[in-house]
Design an enzyme around this catalytic site. Structure first.
Site, PDB file in Angstrom:
ATOM      1  N   ASP A 117       2.747  49.012  12.898  1.00 39.61           N
ATOM      2  CA  ASP A 117       3.693  48.748  11.798  1.00 39.61           C
ATOM      3  C   ASP A 117       4.852  47.871  12.278  1.00 39.61           C
ATOM      4  OD1 ASP A 117       4.325  50.986  13.342  1.00 39.61           O
ATOM      5  OD2 ASP A 117       4.976  52.249  11.681  1.00 39.61           O
ATOM      6  N   TYR A 176     -15.046  50.814  11.909  1.00 40.45           N
ATOM      7  CA  TYR A 176     -16.212  50.046  11.474  1.00 40.45           C
ATOM      8  C   TYR A 176     -17.524  50.631  12.004  1.00 40.45           C
ATOM      9  CZ  TYR A 176     -13.520  46.196   9.422  1.00 40.45           C
ATOM     10  OH  TYR A 176     -12.697  45.441   8.623  1.00 40.45           O
ATOM     11  N   LYS A 214      -1.693  52.740  16.961  1.00 37.58           N
ATOM     12  CA  LYS A 214      -0.909  53.708  16.187  1.00 37.58           C
ATOM     13  C   LYS A 214      -1.026  55.044  16.919  1.00 37.58           C
ATOM     14  CE  LYS A 214       1.446  54.853  12.481  1.00 37.58           C
ATOM     15  NZ  LYS A 214       2.802  54.349  12.190  1.00 37.58           N
TER      16      LYS A 214
HETATM   17  C1  IPM Z   1     -13.775  39.703   8.194  1.00 36.22           C
HETATM   18  C2  IPM Z   1     -14.222  40.366   6.911  1.00 36.22           C
HETATM   19  C3  IPM Z   1     -15.247  41.447   7.228  1.00 36.22           C
HETATM   20  C4  IPM Z   1     -14.546  42.512   8.070  1.00 36.22           C
HETATM   21  C5  IPM Z   1     -15.925  42.076   6.004  1.00 36.22           C
HETATM   22  C6  IPM Z   1     -16.495  41.067   5.073  1.00 36.22           C
HETATM   23  C7  IPM Z   1     -17.015  43.025   6.422  1.00 36.22           C
HETATM   24  O1  IPM Z   1     -13.127  40.844   6.211  1.00 36.22           O
HETATM   25  O2  IPM Z   1     -14.643  39.136   8.915  1.00 36.22           O
HETATM   26  O3  IPM Z   1     -12.580  39.685   8.482  1.00 36.22           O
HETATM   27  O4  IPM Z   1     -13.919  43.422   7.527  1.00 36.22           O
HETATM   28  O5  IPM Z   1     -14.652  42.423   9.289  1.00 36.22           O
END
Ligand code: IPM
Ligand code: NAD
Ligand code: MN
Length: 364
Positions: free
Chosen positions: A231, A147, A198
């Site tokens: 997994d 992320y 993983k």
């Molecule tokens: C969550 C959502 C978000 C994430 C998206 C909307 C960016 O799926 O809060 O779980 O992936 O974290």
């Protein structure tokens, strides 16, 4: 002069409310209603201020997360109550990335706490499992991993294109979420922590998780520690969820695992989360998204948002009010005063009304 205990308790808490898009606006309205009922007995009630950040505003004037938002939230608010973001009219998801991922990163909300607790055996899709079998929390690292937004595209749109998305793991980032997991297990008498990665394939990034976990677990000899590859973990969570109490994992695995966990505990409509930096302003939201296909129809279950507001009350030091909210949801689920996803007949508003009335009759 430092405040004494009773002065602290009566301090007004300022809540920034970001309803967002789709059912986010509907469930947040009910969560605010329930929070007002739960705190009406306090000498200083909660103060709510709403912000219109979401798809509508983005499409109108291009604003996603205003430049001054983070400083203003830190300065003027104690917590953030969030709905959901995501709108079919914004296929790039640009506003969601700026607003939600932006707040997680810029407020350094490194813990994503996602409890999965089955409140009624009838709600789990697992055969012969009861409320004792599904009671664990997913602690998702919330600021890095895949992320981090590091990567790029080369020769986009050509036959030679290349796309790279980097997986960022820092010692500081990995260590603080693993430490939080052990502390959480201790504080909640959960007794055991399972770290999942993983590392058999991600031999750089997840090797760091392995080494940090091996080091930190030695400081918590009272807590049982265990490692499973992701997994195997998902298979085990479905086969026998009762073996888990605290699961700590990276950002992407935690995202996927928390929807699976939500379903084992009755569905997305019930699943709460806290995006937390201990001791600092934090953000509370249901695990679900904006659910465009049921938006605007008074169908969405507000319980995930309501249980998220209970996590917010915990964070604000209002534990008895948080318990009153959880008790109301537990009772509603058992007595079927719920929306249709849980087998009830109520609409979003009516389910919120029931919870607020229950709390008014059964205050903290
Ligand atoms: C969550 C959502 C978000 C994430 C998206 C909307 C960016 O799926 O809060 O779980 O992936 O974290
Ligand atoms: P979703 O969580 O919105 O919906 C998944 C399924 O669960 C749908 O069938 C939906 O109707 C149902 N559902 C979700 N919440 C419910 C509730 N409270 N009551 C009853 N049923 C409920 O996931 P999606 O459809 O994959 O995503 C829709 C949009 O939401 C996308 O734009 C996505 O990016 C966004 N999203 C945002 C967040 C967030 O803001 N934290 C989280 C997940 C998805
Ligand atoms: Mn998700």
């Amino acid at each position: 002069m430092p405040l004494n205990h009773s002065e602290k308790i009566s301090t007004t808490k300022r809540i920034a409310v970001i309803p967002g898009d789709g059912i986010g606006t509907e469930v947040t309205r009910e969560a605010v209603k329930v929070l007002k009922a739960a705190t009406s007995g306090r000498s200083a009630p909660l103060e709510f201020t709403e912000f219109d950040w979401g798809a509508e505003r983005y499409l109108r004037d291009g604003t996603t997360l205003p430049a001054e938002a983070v400083a203003m939230l830190r300065r003027d608010y104690d917590a953030i109550l969030f709905g959901a973001v995501g709108d079919p009219r914004v296929p790039s998801n640009k506003h969601a990335a700026d607003i939600l991922l932006g707040l997680r990163a810029k407020l350094d909300l490194y813990v994503n706490l996602r409890p999965a607790q089955l409140l009624d055996a009838a709600l789990t899709p697992l055969r012969d499992r009861g409320t004792k079998d599904v009671n664990f929390v997913v602690l998702r690292e919330n600021t890095e991993g895949l992320y981090a937004g590091i990567g790029g595209q080369f020769q986009r749109g050509t036959p030679h294109e290349l796309a790279v998305q980097e997986d960022v793991n820092t010692r500081k980032g990995v260590e603080r979420i693993i430490r939080y997991a052990f502390d959480y297990a201790r504080q909640h008498n959960f007794g055991r922590v399972c770290m999942s990665d993983k590392s058999n394939v991600l031999t750089f990034g997840h090797d760091l998780w392995q080494r940090v976990f091996s080091q930190v677990k030695n400081e918590y000899s009272d807590i049982e520690s265990r490692h499973l590859y992701i997994d195997t973990l998902v298979m085990e969570v479905v086969r026998d969820p009762g073996q888990f109490r605290v699961i700590v994992t990276c950002n992407l695995f935690g995202d996927i695992l928390s929807d699976l966990a939500a379903q084992l505990a009755g569905g997305l409509g019930l699943a709460p989360s806290g995006n937390i930096h201990p001791g600092k302003i934090s953000l509370f939201e249901p695990v679900h998204g904006s659910a465009p296909t049921i938006a605007g129809k008074n169908l969405a279950n507000p319980a995930g948002a309501v249980l998220s507001s209970a996590l917010m009350l915990d964070h604000l030091g209002l534990a008895s009010q948080a318990d009153a909210v959880r008790k109301a949801v537990r009772t509603a689920v058992r007595e079927k005063h719920t929306t249709i996803d849980l087998g009830g007949t109520l609409g979003t508003r009516e389910a919120g009304d029931w919870l607020a009335e229950y709390i008014t009759k059964n205050p903290a």
